[in-house]
Design an enzyme around this catalytic site. Structure first.
Site, mmCIF file in Angstrom:
data_model
loop_
_atom_site.group_PDB
_atom_site.id
_atom_site.type_symbol
_atom_site.label_atom_id
_atom_site.label_comp_id
_atom_site.label_asym_id
_atom_site.label_seq_id
_atom_site.Cartn_x
_atom_site.Cartn_y
_atom_site.Cartn_z
ATOM 1 N N TYR A 64 0.861 -1.191 0.000
ATOM 2 C CA TYR A 64 0.000 0.000 0.000
ATOM 3 C C TYR A 64 0.886 1.226 0.000
ATOM 4 O O TYR A 64 1.544 1.541 0.995
ATOM 5 C CB TYR A 64 -0.914 -0.036 1.234
ATOM 6 C CG TYR A 64 -1.866 1.127 1.379
ATOM 7 C CD1 TYR A 64 -2.143 2.014 0.342
ATOM 8 C CD2 TYR A 64 -2.515 1.336 2.592
ATOM 9 C CE1 TYR A 64 -3.015 3.066 0.499
ATOM 10 C CE2 TYR A 64 -3.402 2.387 2.767
ATOM 11 C CZ TYR A 64 -3.645 3.252 1.720
ATOM 12 O OH TYR A 64 -4.518 4.304 1.880
ATOM 13 N N LYS A 124 -1.763 -1.539 -3.769
ATOM 14 C CA LYS A 124 -2.747 -0.466 -3.712
ATOM 15 C C LYS A 124 -1.971 0.827 -3.900
ATOM 16 O O LYS A 124 -1.191 1.224 -3.036
ATOM 17 C CB LYS A 124 -3.485 -0.487 -2.371
ATOM 18 C CG LYS A 124 -4.479 0.649 -2.177
ATOM 19 C CD LYS A 124 -5.093 0.596 -0.777
ATOM 20 C CE LYS A 124 -6.040 1.761 -0.522
ATOM 21 N NZ LYS A 124 -6.582 1.757 0.865
#
Length: 296
Positions: A138, A166
């Site tokens: 992320y 992400k």
């Protein structure tokens, strides 16, 4: 090349954590999970930023993950937020998520201590070394103070546990480079950029607005993948307007929790240092929900 981590393509809901009187409201958490599953949500991600993970105790963090896994009962995948700026804590949370049956973990770039690219590689590689769960990286420089560079991601992509990222840098150039140089499933970390990211090779989103409109988010992704570009653009504009009018009222997850309260799903309570919406902001929220035809 074929991507790995396809189980995290499409719409993943960045699940809010309900509170009541200062405590995690586990009954409301179960309601949120059931509400999402009833609407066809395929992946739930508890204990991320939207889940107020920075203010959860270690015990609460683990219990929220366990309750979500237990409540889904295999009807949806669980991508548990187990990241930390302390590698040892991330390992502890990840091992717990693996023990209770999560399907994968979301690992945020270490925040505040601002490690080098080599430090970030060593952090994620160490977690992968001791935990077998599939890992979604992320990258969110605005919150963490460091950008996880594509070259570092390409190195991490060689590890079998690292299957997705992400990406919330806001840079389509960076997304394009990740798609070009890795075989990871690349998903958006910004609702407003989901469609543009799909256009350059992304495969989904970890979505905040999907707490309220999961079917619309998935419908946009499906329309794009089926070549129905006008339909995808139309849904994007609906979601973009909703995100700007509603989620733009305050920092995430304050507006989305207020909206969930309007839908009767949980309290709008947040933990300090976050504070709730003002009465005028609440009026704006109600108007935005009505215009977007959001209802329980």
């Amino acid at each position: 090349m074929a991507t790995k981590g396809r189980l995290f393509a499409g719409c993943t809901v960045a699940l809010a954590t309900p509170f009541r009187d200062g405590q995690v409201d586990y009954d409301a958490l179960k309601r949120l999970v059931e509400w999402q599953i009833a609407r066809g949500t395929a992946v739930l991600s508890p204990c991320g930023t939207t889940g107020e993970s920075p203010t959860l105790s270690h015990e609460e963090h683990e219990k929220v993950i366990a309750v979500v896994v237990e409540t889904t009962a295999g009807r949806a995948k669980v991508l548990a937020g187990t990241g930390s700026n302390a590698t040892s804590e991330a390992i502890s949370l990840t091992k717990f998520a693996q023990r209770v049956g999560a399907d994968g973990t979301l690992q945020v770039t270490p925040y505040y201590n601002r490690p080098t690219q080599e430090g970030m590689y060593a952090h994620f590689a160490r977690i992968a070394e001791v935990c077998d769960l599939p890992m979604m990286l992320y990258n969110i420089p605005s919150r963490c103070g460091r950008n996880l560079e594509p070259e570092t991601v390409a190195r991490l992509a060689e590890l079998p546990q690292v299957v997705a990222i992400k990406e919330a840098s806001g840079s389509l150039d960076q997304v394009s480079e990740l798609v070009r140089s890795t075989n990871l499933t690349v998903v958006s970390g910004d609702d407003s950029l989901t469609l543009p990211m799909l256009a350059v090779g992304g495969e989904g989103v970890v979505s905040v607005v999907a707490n309220l409109a999961p079917q619309r988010v998935q419908a946009m992704i499906d329309a794009f993948q089926q070549g129905q570009l006008a339909e995808a653009r139309a849904i994007h504009q609906e979601l973009f307007t909703l995100s700007r009018n509603l989620l733009g009222l305050s920092v995430n997850p304050v507006p989305v929790k207020a909206a969930l309260e309007e839908l009767g799903l949980c309290s709008s309570e947040v933990r300090l240092p976050l504070t709730g919406l003002t009465p005028p902001q609440r009026d704006q929220l109600r108007k935005a929900l009505a215009e977007a035809r959001i209802q329980a």
